[in-house]
Design a protein around this motif. Structure first.
Motif, mmCIF file in Angstrom:
data_model
loop_
_atom_site.group_PDB
_atom_site.id
_atom_site.type_symbol
_atom_site.label_atom_id
_atom_site.label_comp_id
_atom_site.label_asym_id
_atom_site.label_seq_id
_atom_site.Cartn_x
_atom_site.Cartn_y
_atom_site.Cartn_z
ATOM 1 N N TRP A 43 0.802 -1.225 0.000
ATOM 2 C CA TRP A 43 0.000 0.000 0.000
ATOM 3 C C TRP A 43 0.837 1.278 0.000
ATOM 4 N N ARG A 44 2.065 1.228 0.492
ATOM 5 C CA ARG A 44 2.876 2.446 0.562
ATOM 6 C C ARG A 44 3.203 2.986 -0.834
ATOM 7 N N ALA A 45 3.201 2.103 -1.835
ATOM 8 C CA ALA A 45 3.536 2.535 -3.202
ATOM 9 C C ALA A 45 2.506 3.520 -3.754
ATOM 10 N N VAL A 46 1.239 3.452 -3.292
ATOM 11 C CA VAL A 46 0.231 4.362 -3.833
ATOM 12 C C VAL A 46 0.497 5.793 -3.402
ATOM 13 N N PHE A 47 1.198 5.984 -2.285
ATOM 14 C CA PHE A 47 1.562 7.322 -1.847
ATOM 15 C C PHE A 47 2.873 7.791 -2.470
ATOM 16 N N VAL A 48 3.802 6.859 -2.658
ATOM 17 C CA VAL A 48 5.072 7.224 -3.302
ATOM 18 C C VAL A 48 4.823 7.771 -4.707
ATOM 19 N N LEU A 49 3.791 7.256 -5.379
ATOM 20 C CA LEU A 49 3.475 7.687 -6.742
ATOM 21 C C LEU A 49 3.248 9.191 -6.839
ATOM 22 N N ASN A 50 2.701 9.803 -5.778
ATOM 23 C CA ASN A 50 2.375 11.230 -5.840
ATOM 24 C C ASN A 50 3.609 12.123 -5.915
ATOM 25 N N ALA A 51 4.724 11.672 -5.369
ATOM 26 C CA ALA A 51 5.923 12.516 -5.342
ATOM 27 C C ALA A 51 6.437 12.832 -6.751
ATOM 28 N N PRO A 52 6.669 11.836 -7.628
ATOM 29 C CA PRO A 52 7.097 12.185 -8.991
ATOM 30 C C PRO A 52 6.024 12.946 -9.769
ATOM 31 N N LEU A 53 4.750 12.654 -9.515
ATOM 32 C CA LEU A 53 3.692 13.424 -10.176
ATOM 33 C C LEU A 53 3.768 14.897 -9.782
ATOM 34 N N ALA A 54 4.005 15.149 -8.494
ATOM 35 C CA ALA A 54 4.119 16.540 -8.031
ATOM 36 C C ALA A 54 5.315 17.239 -8.676
ATOM 37 N N LEU A 55 6.421 16.537 -8.840
ATOM 38 C CA LEU A 55 7.596 17.127 -9.495
ATOM 39 C C LEU A 55 7.296 17.489 -10.946
ATOM 40 N N VAL A 56 6.596 16.608 -11.653
ATOM 41 C CA VAL A 56 6.223 16.887 -13.041
ATOM 42 C C VAL A 56 5.332 18.126 -13.109
ATOM 43 N N VAL A 57 4.383 18.229 -12.195
ATOM 44 C CA VAL A 57 3.491 19.395 -12.167
ATOM 45 C C VAL A 57 4.296 20.675 -11.937
ATOM 46 N N LEU A 58 5.224 20.647 -11.003
ATOM 47 C CA LEU A 58 6.018 21.839 -10.705
ATOM 48 C C LEU A 58 6.879 22.250 -11.895
ATOM 49 N N VAL A 59 7.389 21.279 -12.635
ATOM 50 C CA VAL A 59 8.176 21.601 -13.833
ATOM 51 C C VAL A 59 7.280 22.219 -14.909
ATOM 52 N N LEU A 60 6.121 21.642 -15.138
ATOM 53 C CA LEU A 60 5.205 22.157 -16.163
ATOM 54 C C LEU A 60 4.689 23.553 -15.814
ATOM 55 N N CYS A 61 4.542 23.833 -14.526
ATOM 56 C CA CYS A 61 3.992 25.123 -14.087
ATOM 57 C C CYS A 61 5.069 26.025 -13.499
ATOM 58 N N ARG A 62 6.312 25.846 -13.945
ATOM 59 C CA ARG A 62 7.408 26.618 -13.362
ATOM 60 C C ARG A 62 7.350 28.095 -13.734
ATOM 61 N N SER A 63 6.736 28.436 -14.877
ATOM 62 C CA SER A 63 6.626 29.844 -15.280
ATOM 63 C C SER A 63 5.577 30.522 -14.413
ATOM 64 N N ARG A 64 5.977 31.587 -13.751
ATOM 65 C CA ARG A 64 5.076 32.265 -12.829
ATOM 66 C C ARG A 64 3.937 32.939 -13.599
ATOM 67 N N VAL A 65 2.712 32.762 -13.107
ATOM 68 C CA VAL A 65 1.538 33.396 -13.698
ATOM 69 C C VAL A 65 1.048 34.450 -12.712
ATOM 70 N N ALA A 66 1.053 35.703 -13.141
ATOM 71 C CA ALA A 66 0.696 36.827 -12.260
ATOM 72 C C ALA A 66 -0.816 36.945 -12.161
ATOM 73 N N THR A 67 -1.419 36.075 -11.374
ATOM 74 C CA THR A 67 -2.866 36.128 -11.172
ATOM 75 C C THR A 67 -3.228 37.315 -10.282
ATOM 76 N N ALA A 68 -4.493 37.707 -10.366
ATOM 77 C CA ALA A 68 -4.967 38.855 -9.601
ATOM 78 C C ALA A 68 -4.894 38.564 -8.105
ATOM 79 N N ARG A 69 -4.553 39.610 -7.335
ATOM 80 C CA ARG A 69 -4.529 39.501 -5.883
ATOM 81 C C ARG A 69 -5.472 40.553 -5.309
#
Length: 456
Positions: A168-194
């Motif tokens: 069962w621990r493998a289902v949680f380990v899977l999220n770590a590389p997915l999170a890294l991929v997301v951070l790479v894809l969204c690395r360009s800062r988007v200046a959303t409204a504040r």
């Protein structure tokens, strides 16, 4: 200050993929755990109630913090909150994988829910900035929902395969590389409204305390500890009442004033809670009742999960042609039939009956959820769409929390059908409400007809 330039379409595509993958990751963590229940029970030496808490504490934290996540995205900027949420989600997932006992797993699962609550509203805020035109934004949100919806179909199958390999621990380990991929894809800062938006902390804390205490009451009821059930139930009611009073006086309430007396919107919130109650009952109960490997359990759930991932596109066309109430009524009609068939199937070895029941449950979810979102936004108006989205997702998670707690308390080898029958009754209440909503609208339109004929 001039508005930030809209990114070119080429630079927007990786961002949209990353935003969609993040939501996929959040939903995957809900569905993938379903097939891990038996493995967790064996590894951490716990029972159905313990693994029930592993499910409910995630949905409870997510429900309690979703509105807060939207407020933080408005105040601090959507992209910043999104990045923190994704990084925290990946780290908390690794912590879950390393949990030595149930107590540690519950703590880190609660953190996962909090980080997930930061991801969902902030990702929508970033999409709204990347695609300012309504038509392109609609297509982007459809892609976001379609990619993330695949988590419903992929979760049980992928989880079963991973558990078969490494536990069962493998289902949680899977999220770590997915999170890294997301951070790479969204690395360009988007200046959303504040926005200089105040945050009232007491209502959020009150909501979390109410959900936790109500879950304790349901769990104690399942253990036949009636004095504690009554005690925690009364405390939950008192907390709910106190939270409502504090929220009314708050500078930034959980529920904006214009929505408090909007009956159609509150009806949609109730529908959302009912649908997630029924869906979570199935996802939580079936893996515990099947004497099957995690991989086979994931395959058994496919008739439902595939429809949940694919059918919303057809539901959108149905709602556009006939209005959102029609698919809502169809969904609430299909769901109780499917749940009753599933209840009959789990009392014996009836694989075909279970497959048909899960198919109808998939139709129930995929007809109702997309349509009721449109119904809520339509009745709230565009200015309140953001608040409606946050509260709607929160009520969905409340329904899921109550369902998992109830199923964990009720489910025994002697009563395998009871959770499904209770969920069927909840869906029948939803159907009655949808039918009454149509009659109310008909009565409201009826007096207008003579006046129109007279004017002609």
């Amino acid at each position: 200050m001039s508005a930030p330039a809209v990114p070119a379409s080429r630079s927007r595509t990786p961002q949209l993929l990353g935003l969609s993958l993040a939501y996929f990751m959040v939903l995957l963590d809900t569905t993938v755990l379903a097939v891990a229940e038996r493995s967790i029970m064996t590894s951490l030496h716990t029972g159905v109630v313990g693994v029930g808490w592993a499910t409910t504490i995630y949905t409870m934290a997510l429900a309690a913090a979703l509105v807060l996540g939207g407020s933080l995205a408005d105040r601090l900027g959507g992209h910043r909150v999104f990045v923190v949420g994704v990084a925290g989600f990946g780290a908390a997932s690794l912590a879950c994988a390393c949990s030595p006992d149930l107590a540690a797993l519950l703590v880190f699962r609660a953190l996962l829910g909090l980080f997930a609550a930061a991801i969902i509203p902030s990702s929508l805020a970033v999409i709204a900035h990347l695609y300012p035109q309504p038509r392109s934004r609609g297509r982007a949100i459809s892609a976001w929902a379609a990619i993330s919806g695949a988590a419903m179909a992929a979760g049980p199958v992928l989880g079963g395969w991973l558990i078969g390999l490494s536990g069962w621990r493998a289902v949680f380990v899977l999220n770590a590389p997915l999170a890294l991929v997301v951070l790479v894809l969204c690395r360009s800062r988007v200046a959303t409204a504040r926005r200089d938006r105040a945050i009232s902390w007491l209502p959020h804390l009150g909501l979390a305390a109410t959900l936790a205490t109500a879950t304790l009451a349901i769990t104690r009821a399942g253990q036949r500890s009636w004095p504690q059930t009554v005690l925690f139930g009364l405390i939950a009611l008192a907390l709910a009442y106190g939270t409502a009073l504090v929220d009314r006086a708050a500078a930034a309430p959980l529920i904006p004033g214009p929505l408090r007396r909007n009956r159609p919107v509150w009806t949609a919130f109730g529908w959302a809670a009912a649908v997630n109650y029924a869906l979570t009952t199935v996802i939580f109960s079936i893996p515990l009742l099947l004497s099957a490997s995690p991989t086979r359990t994931g395959i058994v759930l496919l008739p439902m999960t595939l429809l949940v991932a694919v059918n919303p596109l057809l539901t959108g066309r149905l709602a556009a042609g006939y209005g959102p109430v029609v698919p809502i009524r169809l969904g609430f009609a299909a769901f109780p039939v499917g749940l009753c068939l599933a209840a009959a199937a789990v009392t014996g070895d009836h694989a075909v009956l279970l497959g048909v029941g899960l198919l109808l449950c998939g139709l129930g979810v995929s007809w109702t959820l997309p349509a009721l979102v449109g119904y809520a936004v339509e009745n709230a108006g565009p200015d309140a769409a953001g608040a409606v989205g946050g509260i709607l997702n929160a009520t969905r998670q409340i329904g899921a929390t109550v369902a998992a707690a109830s199923a964990a308390a009720i489910l025994t080898p002697r009563t395998p059908a009871v959770p499904f029958l209770i969920a069927a009754a909840v869906c029948l209440l939803g159907l009655a409400s949808a039918m009454a909503r149509n009659r109310t609208r008909a009565r409201q339109r009826a007096p207008e007809a003579p006046a129109e004929r007279g004017s002609r």
